[in-house]
Design a protein around this motif. Structure first.
Motif, mmCIF file in Angstrom:
data_model
loop_
_atom_site.group_PDB
_atom_site.id
_atom_site.type_symbol
_atom_site.label_atom_id
_atom_site.label_comp_id
_atom_site.label_asym_id
_atom_site.label_seq_id
_atom_site.Cartn_x
_atom_site.Cartn_y
_atom_site.Cartn_z
ATOM 1 N N ASN A 9 -40.232 11.428 -18.840
ATOM 2 C CA ASN A 9 -38.821 11.646 -19.167
ATOM 3 C C ASN A 9 -38.399 13.111 -19.220
ATOM 4 O O ASN A 9 -37.292 13.414 -19.612
ATOM 5 C CB ASN A 9 -38.440 11.009 -20.508
ATOM 6 C CG ASN A 9 -38.784 9.539 -20.534
ATOM 7 O OD1 ASN A 9 -38.545 8.847 -19.552
ATOM 8 N ND2 ASN A 9 -39.344 9.082 -21.644
ATOM 9 N N GLU A 59 -37.269 16.224 -17.292
ATOM 10 C CA GLU A 59 -36.711 16.477 -15.983
ATOM 11 C C GLU A 59 -36.863 17.969 -15.731
ATOM 12 O O GLU A 59 -36.519 18.779 -16.592
ATOM 13 C CB GLU A 59 -35.228 16.115 -16.083
ATOM 14 C CG GLU A 59 -34.473 16.078 -14.806
ATOM 15 C CD GLU A 59 -33.004 15.750 -15.103
ATOM 16 O OE1 GLU A 59 -32.227 15.703 -14.154
ATOM 17 O OE2 GLU A 59 -32.651 15.569 -16.292
ATOM 18 N N ILE A 102 -29.028 23.919 -17.109
ATOM 19 C CA ILE A 102 -29.085 23.046 -18.295
ATOM 20 C C ILE A 102 -27.716 22.906 -18.942
ATOM 21 O O ILE A 102 -27.267 21.801 -19.251
ATOM 22 C CB ILE A 102 -30.139 23.567 -19.315
ATOM 23 C CG1 ILE A 102 -31.552 23.453 -18.723
ATOM 24 C CG2 ILE A 102 -30.047 22.779 -20.625
ATOM 25 C CD1 ILE A 102 -32.656 24.061 -19.581
ATOM 26 N N ARG A 156 -25.286 20.794 -16.764
ATOM 27 C CA ARG A 156 -25.628 19.381 -16.830
ATOM 28 C C ARG A 156 -25.214 18.786 -18.179
ATOM 29 O O ARG A 156 -24.712 17.660 -18.254
ATOM 30 C CB ARG A 156 -27.146 19.209 -16.609
ATOM 31 C CG ARG A 156 -27.613 17.765 -16.578
ATOM 32 C CD ARG A 156 -27.319 17.075 -15.260
ATOM 33 N NE ARG A 156 -27.991 17.719 -14.159
ATOM 34 C CZ ARG A 156 -29.248 17.422 -13.750
ATOM 35 N NH1 ARG A 156 -29.920 16.467 -14.350
ATOM 36 N NH2 ARG A 156 -29.797 18.070 -12.745
ATOM 37 N N SER A 157 -25.419 19.562 -19.252
ATOM 38 C CA SER A 157 -25.056 19.082 -20.592
ATOM 39 C C SER A 157 -23.565 18.776 -20.671
ATOM 40 O O SER A 157 -23.159 17.737 -21.192
ATOM 41 C CB SER A 157 -25.414 20.129 -21.652
ATOM 42 O OG SER A 157 -26.796 20.398 -21.637
ATOM 43 N N ILE A 216 -22.698 15.575 -18.947
ATOM 44 C CA ILE A 216 -23.041 14.386 -19.758
ATOM 45 C C ILE A 216 -21.984 14.184 -20.843
ATOM 46 O O ILE A 216 -21.528 13.063 -21.094
ATOM 47 C CB ILE A 216 -24.461 14.543 -20.381
ATOM 48 C CG1 ILE A 216 -25.520 14.563 -19.275
ATOM 49 C CG2 ILE A 216 -24.734 13.433 -21.396
ATOM 50 C CD1 ILE A 216 -26.912 14.976 -19.756
ATOM 51 N N ILE A 217 -21.580 15.272 -21.483
ATOM 52 C CA ILE A 217 -20.555 15.182 -22.541
ATOM 53 C C ILE A 217 -19.249 14.618 -21.960
ATOM 54 O O ILE A 217 -18.647 13.712 -22.548
ATOM 55 C CB ILE A 217 -20.334 16.568 -23.194
ATOM 56 C CG1 ILE A 217 -21.587 16.996 -23.979
ATOM 57 C CG2 ILE A 217 -19.100 16.549 -24.102
ATOM 58 C CD1 ILE A 217 -21.618 18.460 -24.370
ATOM 59 N N GLU A 235 -19.629 10.891 -21.267
ATOM 60 C CA GLU A 235 -19.683 10.039 -22.466
ATOM 61 C C GLU A 235 -18.354 10.013 -23.217
ATOM 62 O O GLU A 235 -18.021 9.015 -23.853
ATOM 63 C CB GLU A 235 -20.840 10.469 -23.368
ATOM 64 C CG GLU A 235 -22.161 10.213 -22.678
ATOM 65 C CD GLU A 235 -23.359 10.260 -23.610
ATOM 66 O OE1 GLU A 235 -23.183 10.187 -24.844
ATOM 67 O OE2 GLU A 235 -24.481 10.394 -23.094
ATOM 68 N N ILE A 246 -19.211 19.825 -29.360
ATOM 69 C CA ILE A 246 -20.102 18.669 -29.168
ATOM 70 C C ILE A 246 -21.446 19.138 -28.602
ATOM 71 O O ILE A 246 -22.511 18.673 -29.012
ATOM 72 C CB ILE A 246 -19.445 17.608 -28.254
ATOM 73 C CG1 ILE A 246 -18.206 17.023 -28.943
ATOM 74 C CG2 ILE A 246 -20.435 16.498 -27.891
ATOM 75 C CD1 ILE A 246 -17.353 16.112 -28.066
ATOM 76 N N HIS A 247 -21.397 20.110 -27.703
ATOM 77 C CA HIS A 247 -22.611 20.675 -27.111
ATOM 78 C C HIS A 247 -23.516 21.291 -28.180
ATOM 79 O O HIS A 247 -24.733 21.186 -28.125
ATOM 80 C CB HIS A 247 -22.195 21.737 -26.075
ATOM 81 C CG HIS A 247 -23.317 22.459 -25.411
ATOM 82 N ND1 HIS A 247 -23.656 23.750 -25.735
ATOM 83 C CD2 HIS A 247 -24.184 22.073 -24.450
ATOM 84 C CE1 HIS A 247 -24.686 24.120 -24.990
ATOM 85 N NE2 HIS A 247 -25.017 23.135 -24.205
ATOM 86 N N THR A 248 -22.927 21.879 -29.195
ATOM 87 C CA THR A 248 -23.703 22.582 -30.232
ATOM 88 C C THR A 248 -24.166 21.647 -31.344
ATOM 89 O O THR A 248 -25.021 22.025 -32.153
ATOM 90 C CB THR A 248 -22.877 23.765 -30.802
ATOM 91 O OG1 THR A 248 -23.760 24.828 -31.155
ATOM 92 C CG2 THR A 248 -22.057 23.392 -32.029
ATOM 93 N N SER A 249 -23.595 20.448 -31.396
ATOM 94 C CA SER A 249 -23.889 19.527 -32.502
ATOM 95 C C SER A 249 -24.392 18.158 -32.045
ATOM 96 O O SER A 249 -24.930 17.401 -32.857
ATOM 97 C CB SER A 249 -22.608 19.297 -33.318
ATOM 98 O OG SER A 249 -21.626 18.664 -32.494
ATOM 99 N N ALA A 250 -24.206 17.836 -30.779
ATOM 100 C CA ALA A 250 -24.494 16.478 -30.253
ATOM 101 C C ALA A 250 -23.756 15.419 -31.067
ATOM 102 O O ALA A 250 -24.232 14.296 -31.223
ATOM 103 C CB ALA A 250 -25.996 16.194 -30.220
ATOM 104 N N ASP A 251 -22.601 15.785 -31.564
ATOM 105 C CA ASP A 251 -21.854 14.874 -32.452
ATOM 106 C C ASP A 251 -20.444 14.675 -31.878
ATOM 107 O O ASP A 251 -19.592 15.563 -31.961
ATOM 108 C CB ASP A 251 -21.799 15.486 -33.851
ATOM 109 C CG ASP A 251 -21.261 14.512 -34.882
ATOM 110 O OD1 ASP A 251 -20.612 13.508 -34.494
ATOM 111 O OD2 ASP A 251 -21.491 14.754 -36.084
ATOM 112 N N PHE A 252 -20.227 13.482 -31.337
ATOM 113 C CA PHE A 252 -18.936 13.194 -30.682
ATOM 114 C C PHE A 252 -17.804 12.986 -31.685
ATOM 115 O O PHE A 252 -16.640 12.913 -31.293
ATOM 116 C CB PHE A 252 -19.075 11.980 -29.752
ATOM 117 C CG PHE A 252 -19.776 12.304 -28.457
ATOM 118 C CD1 PHE A 252 -21.158 12.322 -28.389
ATOM 119 C CD2 PHE A 252 -19.054 12.621 -27.324
ATOM 120 C CE1 PHE A 252 -21.811 12.639 -27.194
ATOM 121 C CE2 PHE A 252 -19.689 12.940 -26.127
ATOM 122 C CZ PHE A 252 -21.069 12.956 -26.064
#
Lengths: 211, 211
Positions: A3, A5, A12, A15-16, A19-20, A23, A43-49
């Motif tokens: 897994n 990549e 990076i 790509r991030s 994805i954001i 989603e 969102i990129h800094t927290s992964a929290d939508f």
């Protein structure tokens, strides 16, 4: 290694953000173009939508902040973590500097004498800077309360407030106070936020200047 | 000012932890005593109760980290924000120092030459420190991948890994790699984490030393 990549460092972040964006779409969330890069970077800094729902902007806030930074406004933040996270190279390109007064000896001494927080005293120190200042508050609700008091007393008017402290005591109420002022703002309603979020908002706006 | 509670600065943190404990109870979450202060401090720094479900500890991890820090272990982190957030005064009391090599010119140059990330090169630099090192990774999955490769190649064994990078590309998989090693760890499974979380984990353990 499963897994993992293999992806070039410079790819990076790109790509991030893809994805954001994907989603956000899957969640049925569409962002206002002006606010998009700020929300996505948080969102990129927290992964929290959740931030897509709670980040709150005054009318034309991002354009206003861009104009300030383009004209060399300084940024004052309430933690050394926030200060470390702000891209000071890009900020300096436009003539701005970043400050945090929290670790100053004078600030600690005044806070002790007045039975208040260092954050509140730091805001009073920042009010003496003789150029437009963007306040990026990621930690202390007392910093926002101090700014609110100075604004309502008409003793000082910040050029812009990024109000994203995190926490459980007075944090939500302090953010709501800022929403009642005439000062342009980006505020994250609710408990969430932090120094990382404050820095991400600043950087998102700084990076927009170069586009 | 509605809903603003006047509370002394020194009481704010205590009250925050009381609220966190109460709400964990309301969610039916009970924490292992050894892990409790780490998880609560991460929630304190993020206002995100999801961490109570995703923070993952190797057997006796907190005791092991306490022992390392009590004996003067250093901490290496992968961002200057993390470095700013770690309580270096308490760390130094036990003989430890905190480092971040990300901004070193040599690191940038080596990363460019080898088409890898500065974070990966930083881990190689850190491996040369001649005392036990706790790695606190809050940003770069490539730092964890580099540590994993050194561990499996038996070229270096970190004393402890705090693996809490945040993000969307390779982050989850890189954390899972660390769980397969024999190195003691605190890892936040999933996408979430960050420099603030890395610093909060370090500080929670440092503050436990003084109790």
């Amino acid at each position: 290694m499963n897994n993992i990549e293999f992806i070039l460092p410079e790819e990076i972040e790109k790509r991030s953000f893809e994805i954001i964006s994907k989603e956000l779409g899957e969640r049925g969330i569409s962002l206002k173009p002006e606010q998009e890069m700020v929300i996505k970077r948080v969102i990129h800094t927290s992964a929290d939508f959740e931030y897509a729902q709670t980040l709150t902007f005054s009318e034309g806030a991002v354009e206003k902040a861009k104009e300030l930074l383009r004209n060399g406004a300084d940024i004052v933040t309430d933690t050394n973590m926030g200060l470390a996270g702000i891209n000071k190279t890009v900020l300096a390109r436009y003539g701005g500097a970043a400050h945090c007064f929290m670790a100053d000896k004078e600030v600690a001494e005044l806070a002790r004498q007045h039975r208040t927080t260092r954050a509140a005293v730091s805001m009073e120190m920042a009010a003496k800077i003789e150029k437009p200042v963007i306040f990026a508050v990621g930690n202390a609700p007392t910093a926002l309360i101090q700014l609110y008091e100075m604004i309502t007393a008409k003793s000082f008017r910040p050029a812009f407030i990024i109000g994203v402290p995190v926490g459980f005591v007075n944090v939500e109420a302090a953010k709501e106070l800022i929403l009642t002022t005439e000062v342009p703002y980006i505020v994250n309603r609710g408990r969430k936020g932090g120094s990382n979020v404050a820095a991400a908002v600043c950087n998102a706006i700084l990076y927009e200047l170069g586009r």
